[in-house]
Design a protein around this motif. Structure first.
Motif, PDB file in Angstrom:
ATOM      1  N   PHE A  19      -0.729  -6.569 -11.049  1.00 42.32           N
ATOM      2  CA  PHE A  19      -1.589  -6.074 -12.132  1.00 42.32           C
ATOM      3  C   PHE A  19      -0.736  -5.577 -13.290  1.00 42.32           C
ATOM      4  N   VAL A  20       0.270  -4.757 -12.990  1.00 39.41           N
ATOM      5  CA  VAL A  20       1.120  -4.202 -14.045  1.00 39.41           C
ATOM      6  C   VAL A  20       1.830  -5.327 -14.798  1.00 39.41           C
ATOM      7  N   ALA A  21       2.384  -6.289 -14.069  1.00 34.97           N
ATOM      8  CA  ALA A  21       3.085  -7.402 -14.725  1.00 34.97           C
ATOM      9  C   ALA A  21       2.146  -8.154 -15.659  1.00 34.97           C
ATOM     10  N   LEU A  22       0.965  -8.471 -15.192  1.00 37.74           N
ATOM     11  CA  LEU A  22      -0.005  -9.195 -16.017  1.00 37.74           C
ATOM     12  C   LEU A  22      -0.367  -8.409 -17.274  1.00 37.74           C
ATOM     13  N   MET A  23      -0.590  -7.109 -17.123  1.00 35.18           N
ATOM     14  CA  MET A  23      -1.010  -6.286 -18.261  1.00 35.18           C
ATOM     15  C   MET A  23       0.125  -6.094 -19.266  1.00 35.18           C
ATOM     16  N   GLY A  61      -2.876  -1.533   9.607  1.00 33.79           N
ATOM     17  CA  GLY A  61      -1.855  -0.503   9.759  1.00 33.79           C
ATOM     18  C   GLY A  61      -0.721  -0.616   8.760  1.00 33.79           C
ATOM     19  N   LEU A  62      -0.977  -1.214   7.615  1.00 30.51           N
ATOM     20  CA  LEU A  62       0.050  -1.371   6.577  1.00 30.51           C
ATOM     21  C   LEU A  62       0.109  -0.129   5.697  1.00 30.51           C
ATOM     22  N   GLU A  63       1.303   0.325   5.420  1.00 32.32           N
ATOM     23  CA  GLU A  63       1.514   1.489   4.555  1.00 32.32           C
ATOM     24  C   GLU A  63       2.243   1.039   3.291  1.00 32.32           C
ATOM     25  N   LEU A  64       1.524   0.395   2.401  1.00 34.76           N
ATOM     26  CA  LEU A  64       2.109  -0.073   1.144  1.00 34.76           C
ATOM     27  C   LEU A  64       1.563   0.741  -0.015  1.00 34.76           C
ATOM     28  N   ALA A  65       1.572   2.055   0.158  1.00 35.09           N
ATOM     29  CA  ALA A  65       1.079   2.949  -0.878  1.00 35.09           C
ATOM     30  C   ALA A  65       1.822   4.273  -0.766  1.00 35.09           C
ATOM     31  N   GLY A  66       1.770   5.037  -1.831  1.00 30.50           N
ATOM     32  CA  GLY A  66       2.434   6.326  -1.895  1.00 30.50           C
ATOM     33  C   GLY A  66       3.295   6.392  -3.135  1.00 30.50           C
ATOM     34  N   PRO A  67       4.019   7.507  -3.311  1.00 30.34           N
ATOM     35  CA  PRO A  67       4.840   7.671  -4.518  1.00 30.34           C
ATOM     36  C   PRO A  67       5.865   6.544  -4.707  1.00 30.34           C
ATOM     37  N   TRP A  68       6.509   6.117  -3.633  1.00 23.47           N
ATOM     38  CA  TRP A  68       7.486   5.035  -3.725  1.00 23.47           C
ATOM     39  C   TRP A  68       6.814   3.757  -4.213  1.00 23.47           C
ATOM     40  N   TRP A  69       5.635   3.451  -3.672  1.00 26.40           N
ATOM     41  CA  TRP A  69       4.927   2.233  -4.073  1.00 26.40           C
ATOM     42  C   TRP A  69       4.409   2.322  -5.506  1.00 26.40           C
ATOM     43  N   ALA A  70       4.114   3.506  -5.973  1.00 27.24           N
ATOM     44  CA  ALA A  70       3.736   3.657  -7.385  1.00 27.24           C
ATOM     45  C   ALA A  70       4.916   3.272  -8.273  1.00 27.24           C
ATOM     46  N   LEU A  71       6.122   3.697  -7.877  1.00 29.56           N
ATOM     47  CA  LEU A  71       7.333   3.310  -8.624  1.00 29.56           C
ATOM     48  C   LEU A  71       7.581   1.814  -8.535  1.00 29.56           C
ATOM     49  N   VAL A  72       7.383   1.242  -7.355  1.00 30.14           N
ATOM     50  CA  VAL A  72       7.546  -0.204  -7.181  1.00 30.14           C
ATOM     51  C   VAL A  72       6.551  -0.951  -8.061  1.00 30.14           C
ATOM     52  N   ALA A  73       5.297  -0.507  -8.046  1.00 29.73           N
ATOM     53  CA  ALA A  73       4.262  -1.180  -8.845  1.00 29.73           C
ATOM     54  C   ALA A  73       4.591  -1.105 -10.329  1.00 29.73           C
ATOM     55  N   ALA A  74       4.936   0.085 -10.809  1.00 34.51           N
ATOM     56  CA  ALA A  74       5.228   0.248 -12.237  1.00 34.51           C
ATOM     57  C   ALA A  74       6.535  -0.442 -12.614  1.00 34.51           C
ATOM     58  N   GLY A  75       7.601  -0.101 -11.922  1.00 29.15           N
ATOM     59  CA  GLY A  75       8.916  -0.657 -12.256  1.00 29.15           C
ATOM     60  C   GLY A  75       9.022  -2.140 -11.984  1.00 29.15           C
ATOM     61  N   GLY A  76       8.520  -2.568 -10.837  1.00 25.63           N
ATOM     62  CA  GLY A  76       8.557  -3.991 -10.502  1.00 25.63           C
ATOM     63  C   GLY A  76       7.692  -4.822 -11.428  1.00 25.63           C
ATOM     64  N   GLY A  77       6.526  -4.287 -11.792  1.00 29.36           N
ATOM     65  CA  GLY A  77       5.651  -5.002 -12.718  1.00 29.36           C
ATOM     66  C   GLY A  77       6.265  -5.141 -14.090  1.00 29.36           C
ATOM     67  N   ILE A  78       6.873  -4.058 -14.576  1.00 31.65           N
ATOM     68  CA  ILE A  78       7.540  -4.105 -15.882  1.00 31.65           C
ATOM     69  C   ILE A  78       8.723  -5.068 -15.840  1.00 31.65           C
TER      70      ILE A  78
END
Length: 168
Positions: free
Chosen positions: A78-82, A130-147
């Motif tokens: 989503f971040v990359a697209l936006m 049982g997947l844990e792909l969320a939290g503060p680290w994943w917020a950084l991954v989503a923002a930084g990885g998307g950018i």
């Protein structure tokens, strides 16, 4: 307060919206050919490839987020697209969406990062698996990885016309 309900509502607002955008690129009034012409005008090269990749990514990321599957990775898409939309279609038009600005795409990207931080909630495929792909680290991954993904795409494929380079 029911956080799980709030997360479900946010997922069901963002996910289907992006699926609709992706399917419109393929099946809308101009179809994929119209999307290709639009991407060509925006300066995305090769436009035929970017039209298809954008549609597929929007549909895929939208479905993943709606179902709450691989939430952090879906948010990164989503971040990359936006960011790409912000730099191509909305650039040089200011902040406000009613003037063609980037207000809306920023809001969508930030809402996706919020979901990466908060997780998909109890009613999600991530929870069932049982997947844990969320939290503060994943917020950084989503923002930084998307950018980073958007920056790579733009560096390799964004070639606006000379006139746009001067005025945009």
């Amino acid at each position: 307060m029911d956080t799980d309900l709030a997360l479900l509502i946010l997922r069901l607002a963002l996910g289907p919206m992006l699926v609709a955008h992706g399917t419109n690129k393929v099946f809308g009034s101009g179809g994929l050919a119209g999307t290709q012409r639009w991407f060509e005008a925006l300066g995305l090269r090769p436009a035929w490839l970017h039209a298809r990749v954008a549609a597929l990514t929007e549909i895929g990321a939208g479905l993943l987020l709606a179902f709450g599957l691989l939430t952090g990775l879906a948010a990164m898409a989503f971040v990359a697209l936006m960011v790409v939309a912000m730099r191509t279609d909305h650039r040089g038009k200011g902040y406000f969406v009613f003037k063609g600005g980037w207000e809306y795409v920023l809001l969508v990207a930030m809402a996706a990062v919020a979901l990466a931080a908060g997780g998909p909630g109890r009613w999600s495929v991530d929870r069932v698996l049982g997947l844990e792909l969320a939290g503060p680290w994943w917020a950084l991954v989503a923002a930084g990885g998307g950018i980073a993904a958007a920056a790579l795409l733009l560096a390799t494929s964004f070639r606006p016309s000379t006139r746009e380079n001067v005025t945009g």
